[in-house]
Design an enzyme around this catalytic site. Structure first.
Site, PDB file in Angstrom:
ATOM      1  N   GLU A  59       0.860  -1.184   0.000  1.00  0.00           N
ATOM      2  CA  GLU A  59       0.000   0.000   0.000  1.00  0.00           C
ATOM      3  C   GLU A  59       0.894   1.231   0.000  1.00  0.00           C
ATOM      4  OE1 GLU A  59      -3.441   0.098   2.561  1.00  0.00           O
ATOM      5  OE2 GLU A  59      -3.560   2.285   2.391  1.00  0.00           O
ATOM      6  N   ASP A 133      -2.142  12.024  -3.137  1.00  0.00           N
ATOM      7  CA  ASP A 133      -2.188  13.499  -3.152  1.00  0.00           C
ATOM      8  C   ASP A 133      -2.561  13.953  -4.555  1.00  0.00           C
ATOM      9  OD1 ASP A 133      -1.442  13.646  -0.483  1.00  0.00           O
ATOM     10  OD2 ASP A 133       0.687  13.737  -0.953  1.00  0.00           O
ATOM     11  N   ARG A 208      -9.566   6.964   5.637  1.00  0.00           N
ATOM     12  CA  ARG A 208      -9.834   8.192   6.401  1.00  0.00           C
ATOM     13  C   ARG A 208      -9.988   9.390   5.445  1.00  0.00           C
ATOM     14  NH1 ARG A 208      -5.634  10.774  10.607  1.00  0.00           N
ATOM     15  NH2 ARG A 208      -5.478   8.674  11.431  1.00  0.00           N
ATOM     16  N   TYR A 209      -9.118   9.444   4.464  1.00  0.00           N
ATOM     17  CA  TYR A 209      -9.175  10.557   3.514  1.00  0.00           C
ATOM     18  C   TYR A 209     -10.474  10.510   2.710  1.00  0.00           C
ATOM     19  CZ  TYR A 209      -7.761  13.733  -0.195  1.00  0.00           C
ATOM     20  OH  TYR A 209      -7.705  14.783  -1.077  1.00  0.00           O
ATOM     21  N   GLU A 210     -10.886   9.312   2.349  1.00  0.00           N
ATOM     22  CA  GLU A 210     -12.111   9.127   1.563  1.00  0.00           C
ATOM     23  C   GLU A 210     -13.314   9.744   2.283  1.00  0.00           C
ATOM     24  OE1 GLU A 210     -12.676   4.982   0.836  1.00  0.00           O
ATOM     25  OE2 GLU A 210     -14.495   5.250  -0.331  1.00  0.00           O
TER      26      GLU A 210
HETATM   27  C1  SAM Z   1      -4.312  12.220   0.411  1.00  0.00           C
HETATM   28  S1  SAM Z   1      -3.397  11.174   1.425  1.00  0.00           S
HETATM   29  C2  SAM Z   1      -4.367   9.672   1.467  1.00  0.00           C
HETATM   30  C3  SAM Z   1      -3.961   8.779   2.581  1.00  0.00           C
HETATM   31  C4  SAM Z   1      -4.706   7.424   2.639  1.00  0.00           C
HETATM   32  N1  SAM Z   1      -4.394   6.599   1.473  1.00  0.00           N
HETATM   33  C5  SAM Z   1      -6.183   7.616   2.765  1.00  0.00           C
HETATM   34  O1  SAM Z   1      -6.890   7.398   1.761  1.00  0.00           O
HETATM   35  O2  SAM Z   1      -6.637   7.993   3.862  1.00  0.00           O
HETATM   36  C6  SAM Z   1      -2.043  10.708   0.351  1.00  0.00           C
HETATM   37  C7  SAM Z   1      -0.891  10.077   1.121  1.00  0.00           C
HETATM   38  O3  SAM Z   1       0.148   9.695   0.226  1.00  0.00           O
HETATM   39  C8  SAM Z   1       1.390   9.927   0.878  1.00  0.00           C
HETATM   40  N2  SAM Z   1       2.449  10.004  -0.147  1.00  0.00           N
HETATM   41  C9  SAM Z   1       2.723  11.039  -0.972  1.00  0.00           C
HETATM   42  N3  SAM Z   1       3.775  10.752  -1.762  1.00  0.00           N
HETATM   43  C10 SAM Z   1       4.168   9.492  -1.430  1.00  0.00           C
HETATM   44  C11 SAM Z   1       5.215   8.636  -1.874  1.00  0.00           C
HETATM   45  N4  SAM Z   1       6.073   9.004  -2.843  1.00  0.00           N
HETATM   46  N5  SAM Z   1       5.340   7.427  -1.294  1.00  0.00           N
HETATM   47  C12 SAM Z   1       4.486   7.023  -0.322  1.00  0.00           C
HETATM   48  N6  SAM Z   1       3.478   7.802   0.140  1.00  0.00           N
HETATM   49  C13 SAM Z   1       3.317   9.007  -0.406  1.00  0.00           C
HETATM   50  C14 SAM Z   1       1.136  11.229   1.619  1.00  0.00           C
HETATM   51  O4  SAM Z   1       2.058  11.457   2.680  1.00  0.00           O
HETATM   52  C15 SAM Z   1      -0.275  11.040   2.122  1.00  0.00           C
HETATM   53  O5  SAM Z   1      -0.343  10.465   3.407  1.00  0.00           O
END
Ligand code: SAM
Length: 227
Positions: A59, A133, A208-210
């Site tokens: 993930e 993101d 959580r983000y969803e």
């Molecule tokens: C918008 S959040 C969504 C988090 C989670 N998947 C959720 O749906 O609740 C996107 C996540 O991707 C992580 N992220 C960004 N670039 C990344 C990378 N290169 N490798 C791993 N995680 C990354 C960010 O730190 C952030 O926590």
């Protein structure tokens, strides 16, 4: 150690102005649990971490770790690798792993692109990219996780027949990803009808983000198979 710059663009922080303070219990878990379940650095055959794993999942960007821990609890026969650069997210995930006494999760605080570069080819059964993101401004699209070279690295890491699930609630990011994945000779989009991308797959766990509904559309679920 090489002084060469990484082959990919540096990781940029999206939308997080300030980290929350780490609570004492989380600090304790960062000291005690994190090293025990860390994804080791350097070249890695993940099967060495759990030789009897029925499947190995990755993930990318697990946020607070709710989905990762939920899937690991549902499927104790699997090994789930999770990568997240944000320390508060890792601390939250450790709490979930600890509370559910999960022994089938391994975590790296860092950049998933570096983990992918170290993984043995064809070592993963599934990759999850859930609500990455969005970087909605055109000038920031180059910061998105899904780029042609990243798609190539997903293809290398997945076994033939392995699956990649990408979910976003930003319509432009769904289009962006679909366009690039359809161009890749290594992947096949599994959707047959609109219901397949509009309705959460049976094994999806809400993230959580969803629940925050910050995007410009309902979640879009794109499921691809490594050919
Ligand atoms: C918008 S959040 C969504 C988090 C989670 N998947 C959720 O749906 O609740 C996107 C996540 O991707 C992580 N992220 C960004 N670039 C990344 C990378 N290169 N490798 C791993 N995680 C990354 C960010 O730190 C952030 O926590």
């Amino acid at each position: 150690m090489s002084d060469d710059p990484p082959a990919h663009a540096p990781l940029r922080t999206y939308g997080r102005i300030k980290a929350r303070p780490i609570k004492p219990r989380q600090a304790q878990l960062l000291d005690s649990l994190a090293p025990r379940i860390a994804i080791p650095s350097g070249p890695l055959n993940p099967r060495d971490l759990k030789p009897d794993a029925a499947e190995i999942w990755l993930e990318i960007g697990f946020g607070g770790g709710e989905h990762m821990a939920g899937q690991a609890a549902r499927r104790p026969d699997l090994l789930i690798l999770g990568v997240e650069p944000f320390l508060n997210g890792v601390a939250s995930a450790l709490r979930h792993v600890d509370e559910a006494a999960l022994d089938n999760v391994r975590v790296r605080q860092g950049d998933a692109r570096e983990v992918l570069a170290d993984l043995a080819p064809a070592s993963l059964d599934r990759i999850f990219i859930l609500f990455p993101d969005p970087w909605p401004k055109t000038r920031h699209h180059k910061r998105r996780l899904v780029q042609t070279d990243a798609i190539d690295s997903f293809a290398v890491a997945l076994k033939p027949g392995g699956r990649l699930r990408f979910v976003t609630d930003w319509s432009n990011y769904a289009d962006w990803t679909l366009e690039r994945m359809l161009k890749s000779p290594d992947f096949r989009w599994l959707a047959r009808a609109a219901v397949d991308w509009r309705v959460p797959p049976a094994d999806h766990l809400t993230t959580r983000y969803e629940t925050k509904r910050l995007g410009d559309c309902a979640p879009i679920f794109l499921e691809f198979e490594r050919v």
